[in-house]
Enzyme design. Structure first.
Site, PDB file in Angstrom:
ATOM      1  N   ARG A  74       0.851  -1.197   0.000  1.00 61.87           N
ATOM      2  CA  ARG A  74       0.000   0.000   0.000  1.00 61.87           C
ATOM      3  C   ARG A  74       0.882   1.241   0.000  1.00 61.87           C
ATOM      4  O   ARG A  74       1.987   1.238   0.543  1.00 61.87           O
ATOM      5  CB  ARG A  74      -0.909   0.024   1.225  1.00 61.87           C
ATOM      6  N   TYR A 117      -1.157  -3.482  -6.965  1.00 67.24           N
ATOM      7  CA  TYR A 117      -1.057  -4.168  -5.672  1.00 67.24           C
ATOM      8  C   TYR A 117      -2.426  -4.240  -4.976  1.00 67.24           C
ATOM      9  O   TYR A 117      -3.143  -3.228  -4.898  1.00 67.24           O
ATOM     10  CB  TYR A 117      -0.030  -3.454  -4.755  1.00 67.24           C
ATOM     11  N   LYS A 170      -9.709  -2.093   1.384  1.00 66.26           N
ATOM     12  CA  LYS A 170      -9.314  -0.937   2.197  1.00 66.26           C
ATOM     13  C   LYS A 170     -10.106   0.304   1.787  1.00 66.26           C
ATOM     14  O   LYS A 170     -10.481   1.122   2.615  1.00 66.26           O
ATOM     15  CB  LYS A 170      -7.817  -0.686   2.048  1.00 66.26           C
ATOM     16  N   HIS A 204     -10.913  -1.998  11.268  1.00 69.44           N
ATOM     17  CA  HIS A 204      -9.824  -2.867  10.801  1.00 69.44           C
ATOM     18  C   HIS A 204      -9.630  -3.975  11.841  1.00 69.44           C
ATOM     19  O   HIS A 204      -8.642  -3.995  12.568  1.00 69.44           O
ATOM     20  CB  HIS A 204      -8.561  -2.009  10.655  1.00 69.44           C
ATOM     21  N   SER A 252      -1.653  -3.571  10.080  1.00 74.21           N
ATOM     22  CA  SER A 252      -1.375  -4.529   9.009  1.00 74.21           C
ATOM     23  C   SER A 252      -0.164  -5.388   9.335  1.00 74.21           C
ATOM     24  O   SER A 252       0.826  -4.892   9.887  1.00 74.21           O
ATOM     25  CB  SER A 252      -1.095  -3.764   7.718  1.00 74.21           C
ATOM     26  N   CYS A 311       0.376  -7.743  11.482  1.00 71.98           N
ATOM     27  CA  CYS A 311       0.701  -7.977  12.898  1.00 71.98           C
ATOM     28  C   CYS A 311       0.053  -9.259  13.406  1.00 71.98           C
ATOM     29  O   CYS A 311      -0.111  -9.451  14.605  1.00 71.98           O
ATOM     30  CB  CYS A 311       0.237  -6.804  13.752  1.00 71.98           C
ATOM     31  N   ASP A 340      -9.832  -9.500   8.805  1.00 75.83           N
ATOM     32  CA  ASP A 340      -9.274  -8.165   8.542  1.00 75.83           C
ATOM     33  C   ASP A 340     -10.246  -7.013   8.808  1.00 75.83           C
ATOM     34  O   ASP A 340      -9.812  -5.957   9.233  1.00 75.83           O
ATOM     35  CB  ASP A 340      -8.800  -8.103   7.078  1.00 75.83           C
ATOM     36  N   ARG A 346       1.659 -12.229  -0.786  1.00 79.12           N
ATOM     37  CA  ARG A 346       0.286 -12.459  -0.293  1.00 79.12           C
ATOM     38  C   ARG A 346      -0.340 -13.725  -0.850  1.00 79.12           C
ATOM     39  O   ARG A 346       0.011 -14.168  -1.940  1.00 79.12           O
ATOM     40  CB  ARG A 346      -0.597 -11.265  -0.714  1.00 79.12           C
TER      41      ARG A 346
HETATM   42  C1  OXD Z   1      -3.414  -4.475   5.172  1.00 84.31           C
HETATM   43  C2  OXD Z   1      -4.040  -5.669   4.571  1.00 84.31           C
HETATM   44  O1  OXD Z   1      -2.491  -3.889   4.563  1.00 84.31           O
HETATM   45  O2  OXD Z   1      -4.951  -6.225   5.208  1.00 84.31           O
HETATM   46  O3  OXD Z   1      -3.846  -4.093   6.268  1.00 84.31           O
HETATM   47  O4  OXD Z   1      -3.690  -6.063   3.453  1.00 84.31           O
HETATM   48 MN    MN Z   2      -5.531  -5.152   6.953  1.00 85.06          MN
END
Ligand code: OXD
Ligand code: MN
Length: 601
Positions: free
Chosen positions: A86, A216, A225, A245, A267, A269, A294, A385
């Protein structure tokens, strides 16, 4: 004016799911006239269509074939090396005034921004196919569910959106023919994937997103998002709900008593790992199930908070995923999965750092170069990913499709902090919990471009995702309390605290069940705790650590509140609030004063 009928491509009966809604048709026509695509393809999300698009993508090297015996129905995509995460610096909230976007968002004036983006989109799809993706976010029968249409010139986006959303006819039907129906307009074009022409722009008042110059996921799967969080949070405030989130998980005791928990982490984590947790042997009979990994959309009903997962799949970080760290994720991504930027082994399998077993002697890395275990470069990009349907998850919660959502007993805020923040503590009440969330911080990760490992304040893990003024967002959270008679308890967790030797003090992963169990006990008012200046902390015997190989000293360190570290922390809370330039609600400023006072007692 462009002819909206599909041209020779694709074969008949595919790519022809045109809605009857005239406002959608007008908008598609407007974008087609501007971007001048070769064809228009109305996606219906069918298996046949998907197979056709995969075949086309393989022909055009958008996808790379994998060994279908090792990973059935799965493919690999390599993104442009300059386009792997991002881009917060190129993400804009285009509200009529800068104040509405607030101090944490990049703002740009809507009129000028539309003009600039129209300029970039002019003729941008020449020679390409323009796909129109109808989708819904949320279970089909949920009052919270939203309709979106994404226009894109990327097949990779279509293939991902089919996994991440409920796509096709279902959205066309839900929208119906009402010209005033609410729906999100999303336009995406790869352009020439040049970081200098990369803009992710949100127009909350128009329910519109325009994203150009990137391929991306987080920048281009506009459902995620962009709609579910940035536009979603704006709509949520206006309509009286919460777009967060957060993962959502269910935890069921051996006696069959079930609670649901929503947890916000920045993100990369470990949200997906936590959402798919498998309890250790000691917790035999306990079950953790996933509602979402998410995003949570939550509404108050009869004084309780109920959550739905608006998504239909998982777009998770691959490196570090293994049968040891997350067996449910490994099972989920063992088939029907799109991989992005992982390594390709010589036998057509996928590989990444942290996968079980030895590294392959040779592979092709995420950039397409030869790789061996002696290479200096990583084989998989740190933000590589997987995109996988939630139906692949063996631990999927049985109520994931329930339109009314699941009742939330606890809200958890978690960050990646090497020091200061204890393993777990409970806020004194809702307002104190909002303060806890508003001041949370985390070390940055590879999910966004920029420095990794730098502590930054990330309120409610929404810093990159709140689509309006953060001060109003805090107030919205405070106001929700007035409608809750049975409010969730609020907690902080930190799996990432390190000892003086620089090693993690807590084993994490499945063992996080021990912390979850204390949280559930607290919700049931059975768990013990000690009052501390920052909240309720588990006492030495309140956490069930039986059969866990952990030093008592480590446990003490994990739960300790170092007054010096906390003085620094509280000063940083003030600096953060000050940096927001006067938008922080008075109640949160008072919370800080009370925290200071408690440390003096
Ligand atoms: C983020 C995702 O960047 O969930 O938070 O991809
Ligand atoms: Mn996320």
């Amino acid at each position: 004016m462009k002819n909206l009928a599909p041209a020779i491509f694709p074969p008949s009966g595919i790519g022809d799911a045109k809605p009857a809604n005239q406002t959608v048709l007008d908008w598609v026509n407007e974008i087609a006239t501007l971007a001048e695509p070769e064809n228009i393809f109305w996606c219906d999300g069918s298996d046949r269509e998907n197979e056709f698009l995969i075949a086309e993508s393989l022909k055009q090297n958008v996808l790379i074939n994998l060994n279908q015996k090792k990973v059935p129905n799965s493919h690999l995509h390599r993104s442009d090396p300059n386009d792997v995460a991002r881009v917060e610096q190129f993400t804009f909230v285009c509200t009529p005034t800068k104040e509405e976007a607030g101090p944490t968002n990049n703002w740009s004036e809507p009129g000028e921004t539309y003009t600039k983006l129209r300029g970039l989109l002019k003729g941008a799809m020449g020679g390409r196919t323009m796909f129109v993706i109808p989708y819904i976010m949320g279970p089909p029968d949920s009052p919270l569910t939203k309709v979106g249409f994404e226009i894109t010139d990327s097949k990779y986006v279509v293939l991902n959106m089919r996994i991440m959303t409920r796509m096709g006819e279902i959205a066309v039907k839900r929208l119906g023919n009402d010209p005033n129906a609410e729906w999100n307009r999303g336009v995406h074009s790869l352009l020439d994937v040049n970081p200098e022409r990369r803009f992710i722009c949100h127009f909350p008042q128009d329910n519109t997103i325009i994203s150009v110059g990137s391929g991306y996921g987080g920048n281009v799967l506009l459902s995620k998002k962009c709609l579910a969080l940035r536009i979603g949070s704006y709509l949520a405030r206006k309509q009286g709900w919460l777009a967060e989130h957060m993962l959502i998980l269910g935890v069921e005791s051996p006696e069959g008593k079930k609670h649901y928990v929503a947890a916000a982490f920045p993100s990369a984590c470990g949200k997906t790992n936590f959402a798919m947790l498998i309890p250790p042997e000691h917790f035999k009979g306990w079950k953790v199930t996933t509602v979402g990994d998410d995003i949570a959309w939550m509404q108050v009903r009869d004084g309780r908070l109920y959550a739905i997962n608006p998504e239909n799949g998982y777009f998770g970080v691959v490196p570090g995923t293994s049968y040891k760290s997350n067996p449910n994720a490994m099972r989920s991504i063992s088939h029907d999965t799109l991989y992005t930027n992982v390594a390709l082994t010589d036998d057509g399998d996928v590989w990444w750092e942290g996968k079980d077993g030895d590294p392959p002697a040779h592979a092709i890395d995420w950039r397409g170069n030869d790789w061996t275990p002696n290479s200096k470069e990583k084989a998989a990009h740190p933000n590589s990913r997987f995109t996988t349907p939630m139906l692949n998850n063996p631990a999927l919660d049985s109520d994931v499709e329930k339109g009314g959502g699941v009742p939330i007993s606890a809200i958890i805020f978690g960050g990646r902090r090497s020091d200061t923040v204890p393993l777990v503590y409970q806020a004194f009440d809702w307002t104190n919990g909002v303060y806890l969330g508003a001041t949370m911080a985390s070390e940055t990760t590879a999910a966004a471009t920029g420095a990794v490992g730098k502590v930054r304040r990330d309120p409610m893990a929404m810093l990159p995702f709140c689509g309006y003024n953060i001060g109003d967002y805090f107030q919205h959270w405070l106001d929700i309390r007035n409608r809750l008679t049975n409010s969730p308890r609020i907690f902080s967790v930190n799996w990432f605290r390190k000892g003086v030797d620089g090693k993690f003090l807590w084993p994490g992963f499945g063992e996080n069940m021990r912390v979850l169990k204390w949280i559930i006990d607290r919700c049931e008012e059975s768990g013990g705790a000690l009052k501390s200046p920052i909240g309720w902390l588990p006492g030495p015997h309140d956490l069930d650590l039986a059969e866990l190989d952990i030093d008592h000293k480590c446990v003490a360190e994990l739960l300790c509140i170092d007054h010096e570290e906390w003085q620094k922390e509280i000063t940083e809370h003030k600096q953060f609030f000050d940096s927001l330039g006067g938008v922080v609600p008075e109640e949160l400023l008072e919370q800080r004063e009370e925290l200071v006072a408690r440390f003096k007692q």
